[in-house]
Design an enzyme around this catalytic site. Sequence first.
Site, short mmCIF file in Angstrom:
data_model
loop_
_atom_site.label_atom_id
_atom_site.label_comp_id
_atom_site.label_asym_id
_atom_site.label_seq_id
_atom_site.Cartn_x
_atom_site.Cartn_y
_atom_site.Cartn_z
N LYS A 55 30.15 52.39 53.43
CA LYS A 55 31.03 52.98 52.41
C LYS A 55 30.43 52.83 51.01
O LYS A 55 30.30 53.79 50.26
CB LYS A 55 32.41 52.32 52.41
CG LYS A 55 33.24 52.63 51.16
CD LYS A 55 34.56 51.90 51.14
CE LYS A 55 34.53 50.51 50.66
NZ LYS A 55 34.58 50.31 49.19
N ASN A 56 30.02 51.62 50.67
CA ASN A 56 29.59 51.37 49.29
C ASN A 56 28.25 52.01 48.97
O ASN A 56 28.01 52.43 47.84
CB ASN A 56 29.59 49.86 49.02
CG ASN A 56 31.01 49.33 48.96
OD1 ASN A 56 31.96 50.09 48.80
ND2 ASN A 56 31.16 48.03 49.13
N CYS A 151 40.35 48.19 44.23
CA CYS A 151 41.11 47.01 44.67
C CYS A 151 41.43 46.08 43.51
O CYS A 151 40.57 45.81 42.67
CB CYS A 151 40.31 46.23 45.71
SG CYS A 151 40.14 47.05 47.29
N ARG A 156 37.91 42.90 36.69
CA ARG A 156 36.85 43.92 36.91
C ARG A 156 36.48 44.64 35.62
O ARG A 156 36.60 45.87 35.51
CB ARG A 156 37.24 44.89 38.01
CG ARG A 156 37.63 44.19 39.29
CD ARG A 156 37.85 45.13 40.44
NE ARG A 156 36.59 45.47 41.10
CZ ARG A 156 36.53 46.19 42.23
NH1 ARG A 156 37.64 46.65 42.79
NH2 ARG A 156 35.38 46.45 42.79
N ASP A 348 33.12 40.53 50.28
CA ASP A 348 33.87 41.52 51.06
C ASP A 348 34.15 41.07 52.49
O ASP A 348 34.83 41.77 53.24
CB ASP A 348 33.11 42.85 51.08
CG ASP A 348 33.06 43.49 49.71
OD1 ASP A 348 32.27 44.43 49.52
OD2 ASP A 348 33.81 43.04 48.82
N ARG A 444 40.90 53.06 53.37
CA ARG A 444 39.93 53.35 52.32
C ARG A 444 38.51 52.96 52.72
O ARG A 444 37.54 53.49 52.22
CB ARG A 444 40.29 52.57 51.05
CG ARG A 444 41.57 53.02 50.36
CD ARG A 444 41.73 52.34 49.04
NE ARG A 444 40.46 52.35 48.31
CZ ARG A 444 40.09 51.38 47.47
NH1 ARG A 444 40.88 50.34 47.29
NH2 ARG A 444 38.93 51.44 46.86
C1 EPZ Z 1 31.01 46.35 44.39
O1 EPZ Z 1 32.05 46.34 43.42
C2 EPZ Z 1 31.67 46.77 45.70
N1 EPZ Z 1 32.28 48.07 45.53
C3 EPZ Z 1 32.75 45.76 46.07
O2 EPZ Z 1 33.28 46.11 47.34
C4 EPZ Z 1 32.13 44.38 46.18
O3 EPZ Z 1 33.14 43.44 46.37
C5 EPZ Z 1 31.37 44.02 44.88
O4 EPZ Z 1 30.43 45.04 44.55
C6 EPZ Z 1 30.64 42.71 44.99
O5 EPZ Z 1 29.77 42.71 46.05
C7 EPZ Z 1 31.48 49.17 45.58
O6 EPZ Z 1 30.28 49.13 45.74
C8 EPZ Z 1 32.17 50.48 45.42
P1 EPZ Z 1 30.58 43.88 40.68
P2 EPZ Z 1 31.73 46.22 41.86
O7 EPZ Z 1 30.46 44.72 39.47
O8 EPZ Z 1 30.49 46.95 41.56
C9 EPZ Z 1 31.93 41.11 37.09
C10 EPZ Z 1 34.91 46.58 48.96
O9 EPZ Z 1 35.76 45.87 49.50
N2 EPZ Z 1 31.57 42.21 36.14
O10 EPZ Z 1 29.36 43.42 41.35
O11 EPZ Z 1 32.95 46.59 41.14
C11 EPZ Z 1 33.21 41.43 37.87
O12 EPZ Z 1 34.34 41.14 37.14
C12 EPZ Z 1 34.65 46.49 47.45
O13 EPZ Z 1 34.22 47.41 49.57
C13 EPZ Z 1 31.59 41.96 34.79
O14 EPZ Z 1 31.92 40.86 34.35
O15 EPZ Z 1 31.50 44.64 41.75
C14 EPZ Z 1 33.09 40.56 39.09
O16 EPZ Z 1 33.61 39.31 38.85
C15 EPZ Z 1 35.62 45.58 46.76
N3 EPZ Z 1 31.29 42.98 33.94
C16 EPZ Z 1 31.60 40.52 39.30
O17 EPZ Z 1 30.97 41.02 38.12
C17 EPZ Z 1 30.95 44.24 34.38
O18 EPZ Z 1 30.67 45.13 33.57
C18 EPZ Z 1 31.13 41.33 40.49
O19 EPZ Z 1 31.54 42.64 40.33
C19 EPZ Z 1 30.93 44.46 35.76
C20 EPZ Z 1 31.25 43.43 36.64
#
Ligand code: EPZ
Length: 475
Positions: A55-56, A151, A156, A348, A444
């Site tokens: 998916k991702n 989610c 985020r 995840d 989803r």
């Molecule tokens: C991706 O989300 C995945 N989603 C998520 O999967 C997954 O949990 C996550 O990566 C971590 O592996 C998709 O790829 C569509 P991050 P993403 O930005 O990109 C902080 C699922 O269940 N952060 O790596 O949104 C944030 O708050 C989903 O399939 C900042 O601080 O995750 C978090 O604590 C859920 N500033 C951490 O980074 C930013 O600008 C990780 O988030 C961006 C993120």
Amino acid sequence: MKGERLSSPLRLRRLPPRPISAASADAAANADADHRLVVSGGGRLAGHVGVSGSKNAALAVLAGALCCSSGAFALRGVPDLSDTRTMAAVLRSLGARVEEHGGGEVVVDAGAVTSVEPDSEAIGRIRAGFFVLGPLVARFGEAEVALPGGCRIGARPIDLYLRGLAALGAVVQLRHGKVRVEAANGKGLVGGQFHLDYPSVGATETLMTAASLADGVTILSNVAREPEVADLAKFLVTCGAQIEGAGTSTLVINGKKRLHGAEFTIIPDRIEAGTLMVAAAITRSCISLSPVIPGHLTSIMDKLSAAGCKIIQKGRHILEVSALSSPNNGDLQGFYLKTLPYPGFPTDLQPQFMALLTTCSGLSVVEESVFENRMHHVKELQKLGARIRLSGSSAFIQGKRHRSAALSGCPVEAADLRGGAALVLAGMAVEGVTEISGVSHIDRGYENFEAKLLSLGANIERKVEHQQQLMTGIA
Ligand code: EPZ
């Protein structure tokens, strides 16, 4: 380097967002329907199950497809999920042509993009919709995108996206719930350097696509190393981009004027694979699954082996997971896990592993370090009888001596995608019937979830109740 010019005399005609088709139809169809999964626990699983495309990775590649200004191309291994349908609707709202042919094949033609303002309703439904910001501003010199949905597992924020784009010569404004980004030079992005404070997956993917069309070389450091990021890089390189370091914590990207479309197959979904492996462990069963890329599952296999499962590679992309004859006469052992960015243990799979740990003996600890609010499933597992104590970002799980001694089924509610999957797994392990609501969360991210579990012998069915029917019931 000039931002791509469109036919209209005005630099970029801003079209009113197009009504979204598939997603709205999907939402409309589901709007009045209440889906529930009813699981009768206690049985064992057996057999082989297929793993869908990631998916991702599919979401990131669909967003990245906007970098390609010429030619239609086929993507394969795109799972049929409400999230991928929503992403297709995001692309269509920009003027791209997206045809879903079934069997995981999606044909995309982003040559015909006519807008830089995707449909906000669609963006509000998924986090990955926001990833289009990168390719749009890189290709057209400007973009205006609503703040993302997805989610509710933490705040985020998007600061890394915005600061990263600013480092590539963009001016960023946040107004009325939308992000407006323009190339400061009025033309296009320019290569630069940016260090991510945190290896965010989405920020890495968005900045990588943007830099692929920027003028000059970009160095992104402390980036995400997830396999989905590497798959996106591989797709972009197939389309003519120049990217080095995918899968490491530093990316060096030499921007190109244009990228062309190219056929590409998405990697298998390691999170779905991990979920199915937990299904085998939690029901003390033996199953095999494919296609998988074992190298993507190392941290998962380590934990399952530590618990007492036997994992055998049966072929290049085939794994067998058995909890049939684990030591301690079938009892799996509890363990400690902490979620981390890849190659650490994936957040995840945290809820699914927590469900497993409620059936393992001894005290286990789960520490969630990636998202600050990803414990919604705990209270639902407690409803099933699980003994879990939350303290800060950790959960302390007092497991059960015998598999389902005091765990028994009841109605529970899914609050997010992975938490929902965990409740289905728990339902298969406990005695009695577990009825899971909030199934749209699960839809989803899992393609044909209950059909796959049914094929392995699980006792699971989907119940759909339409509002009118409910009304009739009362009368
Ligand atoms: C991706 O989300 C995945 N989603 C998520 O999967 C997954 O949990 C996550 O990566 C971590 O592996 C998709 O790829 C569509 P991050 P993403 O930005 O990109 C902080 C699922 O269940 N952060 O790596 O949104 C944030 O708050 C989903 O399939 C900042 O601080 O995750 C978090 O604590 C859920 N500033 C951490 O980074 C930013 O600008 C990780 O988030 C961006 C993120």
